[in-house]
Write a protein that holds these residues in place. Sequence first.
Motif, mmCIF file in Angstrom:
data_model
loop_
_atom_site.group_PDB
_atom_site.id
_atom_site.type_symbol
_atom_site.label_atom_id
_atom_site.label_comp_id
_atom_site.label_asym_id
_atom_site.label_seq_id
_atom_site.Cartn_x
_atom_site.Cartn_y
_atom_site.Cartn_z
ATOM 1 N N GLY A 100 -11.209 3.255 16.741
ATOM 2 C CA GLY A 100 -9.817 3.189 16.327
ATOM 3 C C GLY A 100 -9.131 4.521 16.142
ATOM 4 O O GLY A 100 -7.903 4.567 15.989
ATOM 5 N N GLN A 101 -9.889 5.611 16.153
ATOM 6 C CA GLN A 101 -9.277 6.933 16.053
ATOM 7 C C GLN A 101 -8.648 7.319 17.400
ATOM 8 O O GLN A 101 -8.907 6.688 18.425
ATOM 9 C CB GLN A 101 -10.310 7.966 15.616
ATOM 10 C CG GLN A 101 -10.766 7.801 14.169
ATOM 11 C CD GLN A 101 -9.646 8.024 13.170
ATOM 12 O OE1 GLN A 101 -8.859 8.965 13.285
ATOM 13 N NE2 GLN A 101 -9.554 7.145 12.172
ATOM 14 N N LEU A 102 -7.832 8.366 17.381
ATOM 15 C CA LEU A 102 -7.107 8.763 18.580
ATOM 16 C C LEU A 102 -7.689 10.030 19.195
ATOM 17 O O LEU A 102 -8.050 10.970 18.476
ATOM 18 C CB LEU A 102 -5.629 9.011 18.245
ATOM 19 C CG LEU A 102 -4.867 7.847 17.630
ATOM 20 C CD1 LEU A 102 -3.407 8.228 17.426
ATOM 21 C CD2 LEU A 102 -4.985 6.584 18.471
ATOM 22 N N CYS B 106 0.840 -1.193 0.000
ATOM 23 C CA CYS B 106 0.000 0.000 0.000
ATOM 24 C C CYS B 106 0.874 1.242 0.000
ATOM 25 O O CYS B 106 2.063 1.183 0.332
ATOM 26 C CB CYS B 106 -0.940 0.026 1.209
ATOM 27 S SG CYS B 106 -0.076 0.227 2.795
ATOM 28 N N VAL B 107 0.267 2.360 -0.351
ATOM 29 C CA VAL B 107 0.874 3.675 -0.171
ATOM 30 C C VAL B 107 0.102 4.333 0.957
ATOM 31 O O VAL B 107 -1.026 4.793 0.767
ATOM 32 C CB VAL B 107 0.816 4.515 -1.458
ATOM 33 C CG1 VAL B 107 1.378 5.911 -1.206
ATOM 34 C CG2 VAL B 107 1.574 3.822 -2.585
ATOM 35 N N ALA B 108 0.693 4.332 2.144
ATOM 36 C CA ALA B 108 -0.012 4.857 3.311
ATOM 37 C C ALA B 108 -0.087 6.372 3.274
ATOM 38 O O ALA B 108 -1.124 6.966 3.575
ATOM 39 C CB ALA B 108 0.668 4.387 4.589
ATOM 40 N N ASP B 109 1.014 7.011 2.900
ATOM 41 C CA ASP B 109 1.103 8.478 2.905
ATOM 42 C C ASP B 109 1.346 8.956 1.473
ATOM 43 O O ASP B 109 2.445 8.780 0.937
ATOM 44 C CB ASP B 109 2.251 8.917 3.815
ATOM 45 C CG ASP B 109 2.326 10.435 3.972
ATOM 46 O OD1 ASP B 109 1.611 11.152 3.238
ATOM 47 O OD2 ASP B 109 3.110 10.908 4.822
ATOM 48 N N THR C 123 -5.752 3.553 7.404
ATOM 49 C CA THR C 123 -6.551 4.480 8.198
ATOM 50 C C THR C 123 -5.661 5.611 8.695
ATOM 51 O O THR C 123 -4.760 5.379 9.508
ATOM 52 C CB THR C 123 -7.187 3.765 9.407
ATOM 53 O OG1 THR C 123 -7.984 2.671 8.955
ATOM 54 C CG2 THR C 123 -8.043 4.728 10.215
ATOM 55 N N PRO C 124 -5.874 6.852 8.221
ATOM 56 C CA PRO C 124 -5.097 7.985 8.760
ATOM 57 C C PRO C 124 -5.513 8.276 10.196
ATOM 58 O O PRO C 124 -6.701 8.273 10.528
ATOM 59 C CB PRO C 124 -5.477 9.144 7.829
ATOM 60 C CG PRO C 124 -6.096 8.505 6.622
ATOM 61 C CD PRO C 124 -6.742 7.257 7.108
ATOM 62 N N GLY D 216 2.577 12.215 9.031
ATOM 63 C CA GLY D 216 1.323 11.706 9.561
ATOM 64 C C GLY D 216 1.523 10.367 10.244
ATOM 65 O O GLY D 216 2.608 9.778 10.196
ATOM 66 N N LEU D 217 0.471 9.894 10.892
ATOM 67 C CA LEU D 217 0.450 8.567 11.495
ATOM 68 C C LEU D 217 -0.683 7.795 10.846
ATOM 69 O O LEU D 217 -1.821 8.287 10.769
ATOM 70 C CB LEU D 217 0.260 8.648 13.006
ATOM 71 C CG LEU D 217 0.210 7.308 13.749
ATOM 72 C CD1 LEU D 217 1.538 6.568 13.638
ATOM 73 C CD2 LEU D 217 -0.157 7.512 15.226
ATOM 74 N N PHE D 218 -0.368 6.568 10.398
ATOM 75 C CA PHE D 218 -1.322 5.754 9.659
ATOM 76 C C PHE D 218 -1.335 4.341 10.233
ATOM 77 O O PHE D 218 -0.310 3.837 10.685
ATOM 78 C CB PHE D 218 -0.931 5.688 8.171
ATOM 79 C CG PHE D 218 -0.768 7.038 7.530
ATOM 80 C CD1 PHE D 218 -1.823 7.644 6.868
ATOM 81 C CD2 PHE D 218 0.448 7.707 7.613
ATOM 82 C CE1 PHE D 218 -1.665 8.903 6.295
ATOM 83 C CE2 PHE D 218 0.611 8.963 7.040
ATOM 84 C CZ PHE D 218 -0.449 9.560 6.377
#
Length: 287
Positions: free
Chosen positions: A182-184, A86-89, A142-143, A131-133
Amino acid sequence: MTVNAVTPHRARLGEGPFWDVRSQALYWVDIAAKQALRLMGGELQVWQLPEHVSAFIPCESGDALVTLSSGVYRLDLATEALTLLCVADPQPGNRGNEARCDAQGRLWLGTMQNNIGEQGEDLPITRRSGGLFRIDSDATVTPLLSGLGIPNTLLWSEDGGHVHFGDSMDGTLYHHAIQPDGQLDPARMWFGPHERGGPDGSAMDAEGYIWNARWDGSCLLRLTPLGKVDRIIELPVSRPTSCVFGGPDLTTLYITSAASPLGHPLDGAVLAIEVDVPGKPCHRFAG
């Protein structure tokens, strides 16, 4: 406390140590040299990669993940073939930095503006574009956070309800509650700037204490669950970058490091010390 270098290899920017309990092997990377490394049964193996690599993590399927500048890839350890996961960012000019898997085997990847040139030279950081993914086993991305400078340290509470996460640009380790979806939750400062260098990677022991590598600080700090300094572990390197618990009983602390202008003989080595409390095990990627 005796400190030993585990191999003669010296990294330009050693990072991302991972201890695989199943194979009793140590994985790590040299970001600047584009190398993924594994020490298993006393034998060092090096995979030369086409891009800067920030993490090298074995998978349940038998291959490994490598986080390269252009994305997260599967690496076939036998053929050295790379397959894009995948390409996360998607931000141009960013690269991966910190990466760890949680207890569910999901990869958490912190990214930042690339600060390493093609020849391994330092480049200036001019923006907080990281970023954090979270990447699930099916490659769903998921960003979680944005606007990061230099993400470092990813450690979870025993119940999985909180994550410790750092930004070296702030000199600070943060604490986030993880929501049911799952979000922060917003960051809470957990351990701020300290005179002994900046915060880099960390490991957690069985008592919930965090061992934090201090860039330009020549030490690790063992921090209590309340974010207080419990002890300082002096090291014969200028720039320790991260650490992980390994060995048969998880009582060997492996510490990666980077080259420095001071040129200490062990700068860039992976160090090993025996400690009096076992650590928590690493988790493979679930895919």
